[in-house]
Design a protein around this motif. Structure first.
Motif, short mmCIF file in Angstrom:
data_model
loop_
_atom_site.label_atom_id
_atom_site.label_comp_id
_atom_site.label_asym_id
_atom_site.label_seq_id
_atom_site.Cartn_x
_atom_site.Cartn_y
_atom_site.Cartn_z
N ARG A 1 0.84 -1.20 0.00
CA ARG A 1 0.00 0.00 0.00
C ARG A 1 0.88 1.25 0.00
NH1 ARG A 1 -5.23 -1.20 0.86
NH2 ARG A 1 -5.72 -3.27 1.71
N PHE A 2 0.55 2.19 -0.86
CA PHE A 2 1.28 3.45 -0.93
C PHE A 2 0.32 4.52 -1.43
CE2 PHE A 2 1.97 0.96 -4.78
CZ PHE A 2 1.62 1.85 -5.79
N PRO A 3 0.57 5.78 -1.15
CA PRO A 3 -0.35 6.85 -1.54
C PRO A 3 -0.57 6.90 -3.05
CG PRO A 3 1.26 7.65 0.04
CD PRO A 3 1.71 6.28 -0.36
N GLY A 4 -1.83 6.98 -3.44
CA GLY A 4 -2.17 7.08 -4.86
C GLY A 4 -2.13 5.77 -5.61
N ARG A 5 -2.08 4.64 -4.88
CA ARG A 5 -1.97 3.34 -5.54
C ARG A 5 -3.16 3.07 -6.46
NH1 ARG A 5 -2.52 -2.46 -2.55
NH2 ARG A 5 -4.62 -1.60 -2.31
N ASN A 6 -4.38 3.26 -5.96
CA ASN A 6 -5.57 2.95 -6.75
C ASN A 6 -5.70 3.90 -7.94
OD1 ASN A 6 -6.25 0.87 -5.00
ND2 ASN A 6 -7.50 2.21 -3.70
N ALA A 7 -5.41 5.18 -7.73
CA ALA A 7 -5.51 6.15 -8.82
C ALA A 7 -4.49 5.83 -9.91
CB ALA A 7 -5.30 7.57 -8.29
N LEU A 8 -3.28 5.48 -9.50
CA LEU A 8 -2.25 5.14 -10.48
C LEU A 8 -2.61 3.90 -11.26
CD1 LEU A 8 0.54 5.86 -11.59
CD2 LEU A 8 1.55 4.48 -9.77
N PHE A 9 -3.23 2.92 -10.58
CA PHE A 9 -3.62 1.70 -11.27
C PHE A 9 -4.74 1.96 -12.27
CE2 PHE A 9 -5.72 -2.53 -11.46
CZ PHE A 9 -4.63 -3.26 -11.92
N VAL A 10 -5.68 2.85 -11.93
CA VAL A 10 -6.76 3.22 -12.85
C VAL A 10 -6.18 3.91 -14.09
CG1 VAL A 10 -8.77 4.70 -13.16
CG2 VAL A 10 -8.55 3.32 -11.09
N ILE A 11 -5.22 4.81 -13.88
CA ILE A 11 -4.58 5.49 -15.01
C ILE A 11 -3.87 4.47 -15.90
CG2 ILE A 11 -2.78 7.14 -15.67
CD1 ILE A 11 -3.46 8.70 -13.13
N LEU A 12 -3.22 3.51 -15.26
CA LEU A 12 -2.54 2.45 -16.00
C LEU A 12 -3.51 1.67 -16.86
CD1 LEU A 12 0.20 0.88 -16.37
CD2 LEU A 12 -0.64 -0.64 -14.59
N LEU A 13 -4.67 1.31 -16.30
CA LEU A 13 -5.67 0.57 -17.06
C LEU A 13 -6.24 1.42 -18.19
CD1 LEU A 13 -7.66 -1.32 -14.27
CD2 LEU A 13 -5.81 -2.17 -15.72
N ALA A 14 -6.34 2.73 -17.96
CA ALA A 14 -6.90 3.61 -18.98
C ALA A 14 -6.02 3.65 -20.23
CB ALA A 14 -7.07 5.02 -18.42
N THR A 15 -4.72 3.43 -20.06
CA THR A 15 -3.84 3.43 -21.23
C THR A 15 -4.13 2.26 -22.17
OG1 THR A 15 -2.13 2.14 -20.07
CG2 THR A 15 -2.02 4.54 -19.89
N MET A 16 -4.78 1.21 -21.65
CA MET A 16 -5.12 0.07 -22.49
C MET A 16 -6.22 0.42 -23.49
SD MET A 16 -5.08 -2.92 -19.56
CE MET A 16 -5.61 -4.19 -20.72
N LEU A 17 -6.96 1.50 -23.23
CA LEU A 17 -8.04 1.92 -24.11
C LEU A 17 -7.54 2.71 -25.32
CD1 LEU A 17 -10.60 3.09 -21.39
CD2 LEU A 17 -10.43 0.84 -22.47
N LEU A 18 -6.28 3.15 -25.26
CA LEU A 18 -5.74 3.97 -26.34
C LEU A 18 -5.12 3.08 -27.41
CD1 LEU A 18 -3.96 6.73 -24.20
CD2 LEU A 18 -6.23 6.84 -25.27
N PRO A 19 -5.47 3.30 -28.68
CA PRO A 19 -4.83 2.51 -29.75
C PRO A 19 -3.36 2.86 -29.89
CG PRO A 19 -6.21 4.26 -30.68
CD PRO A 19 -6.46 4.26 -29.21
N ALA A 20 -2.57 1.87 -30.25
CA ALA A 20 -1.13 2.09 -30.36
C ALA A 20 -0.79 3.12 -31.44
CB ALA A 20 -0.44 0.77 -30.67
N GLN A 21 -1.60 3.18 -32.49
CA GLN A 21 -1.33 4.13 -33.58
C GLN A 21 -1.42 5.57 -33.11
OE1 GLN A 21 -3.38 1.62 -33.64
NE2 GLN A 21 -2.67 0.22 -35.25
N LEU A 22 -2.19 5.81 -32.04
CA LEU A 22 -2.36 7.18 -31.56
C LEU A 22 -1.06 7.75 -31.00
CD1 LEU A 22 -4.61 9.32 -31.23
CD2 LEU A 22 -4.95 8.47 -28.90
#
Length: 274
Positions: A98-119
């Motif tokens: 556990r560390f500060p901002g863990r859940n927010a950082l993980f959500v941002i990480l998952l959000a990058t999966m929604l971006l196409p590589a070509q972008l």
């Protein structure tokens, strides 16, 4: 009797599905062993021909096949090893610490999966140009050293397979973070690592878009980019193209067979331990 017929029907359906999934590979083999004239013939020819040797020589004469394969092996192996290390390290941290901002950082990480590589191709190319890596294999390996999917996959695996008490016990025994990671996390995650390794290796081996963009040095072309030169705009020799595709497919099949056995072995051990 009712269950017997259900089982027989299920086996028939699975057999048909298996044959349908194998047909594209068989058709590639048929096209690679015949001439382009045979491919255009109607009704189509479904039997193997005798032109494989000639088609292989044509591929080797038109493409620096083994040099390109060597480049692809370097990229695929290096990328796979880096992904397994960095993704497992990050996933274990997300899962058990556990560390500060863990859940927010993980959500941002998952959000990058929604971006196409070509972008991200243009800013990524500009970054590679700033480092002076355009045209080199480093431009393929370093940006692919970690990915969101691998971190998500291993994080879910670590969360369910490693109990917090086991981490605490290892810590009390004097293990630091890297010690717990090495002696607790990695042994328990062998099935997940085997799957991620196969997935990453195949993806890196078959990657076409980014190598086509960033590789400007003909000596550093990967196999997929080199084979694309066989697909000319006029007078395409489809038998030669399919032979090149078949030659590029063989190492993948061998790698998959070897590591699939390790995957099954690791999954079985994990089931027994659980």
């Amino acid at each position: 009797m009712r269950w017997h017929w259900r089982g027989a029907t299920l086996h028939v359906v699975l057999a048909i599905a298996g044959l349908l999934s194998l047909f594209p590979f068989y058709w590639t083999l048929v096209m690679a062993t015949n001439t382009t004239a045979d491919i255009y013939r109607f009704p189509p020819k479904f039997t193997l021909g005798s032109q494989l040797d000639d088609n292989v020589r044509a591929v080797l004469a038109n493409v620096a096949f083994f040099q390109s394969m060597g480049n692809t092996v370097v990229v695929a192996v290096a990328t796979t090893l880096l992904v397994l290390f960095f993704d497992s390290l990050a996933a274990f941290t997300f899962a058990k610490y556990r560390f500060p901002g863990r859940n927010a950082l993980f959500v941002i990480l998952l959000a990058t999966m929604l971006l196409p590589a070509q972008l991200g191709a243009i800013p990524q190319f500009q970054t590679m140009a700033a480092f002076g890596w355009v045209g080199s294999l480093k431009a393929l390996i370093i940006p692919a050293a970690a990915n969101a999917f691998g971190i998500f996959w291993l994080r879910q695996y670590f969360s369910s397979s490693i109990h917090d008490e086991l981490v605490e016990a290892a810590t009390l025994d004097g293990c630091g973070f890297l010690g717990v990671y090495r002696h607790v996390a990695l042994p328990s995650a062998r099935p997940a690592l085997a799957f991620l390794g196969i997935f990453t290796f195949v993806g890196s081996w078959n990657d076409y878009f980014w190598p086509l963009v960033v590789l400007t040095n003909p000596d550093h072309l990967t196999l997929q980019v080199a084979l694309s030169s066989l697909n000319r705009s006029h007078g395409v020799d489809y038998s030669m193209v399919m032979t090149g595709a078949l030659m590029a497919m063989v190492p993948l099949i061998v790698i998959f067979i070897v590591f699939a056995r390790q995957f099954i072995k690791g999954a079985t051990e994990g089931a027994v331990r659980g």
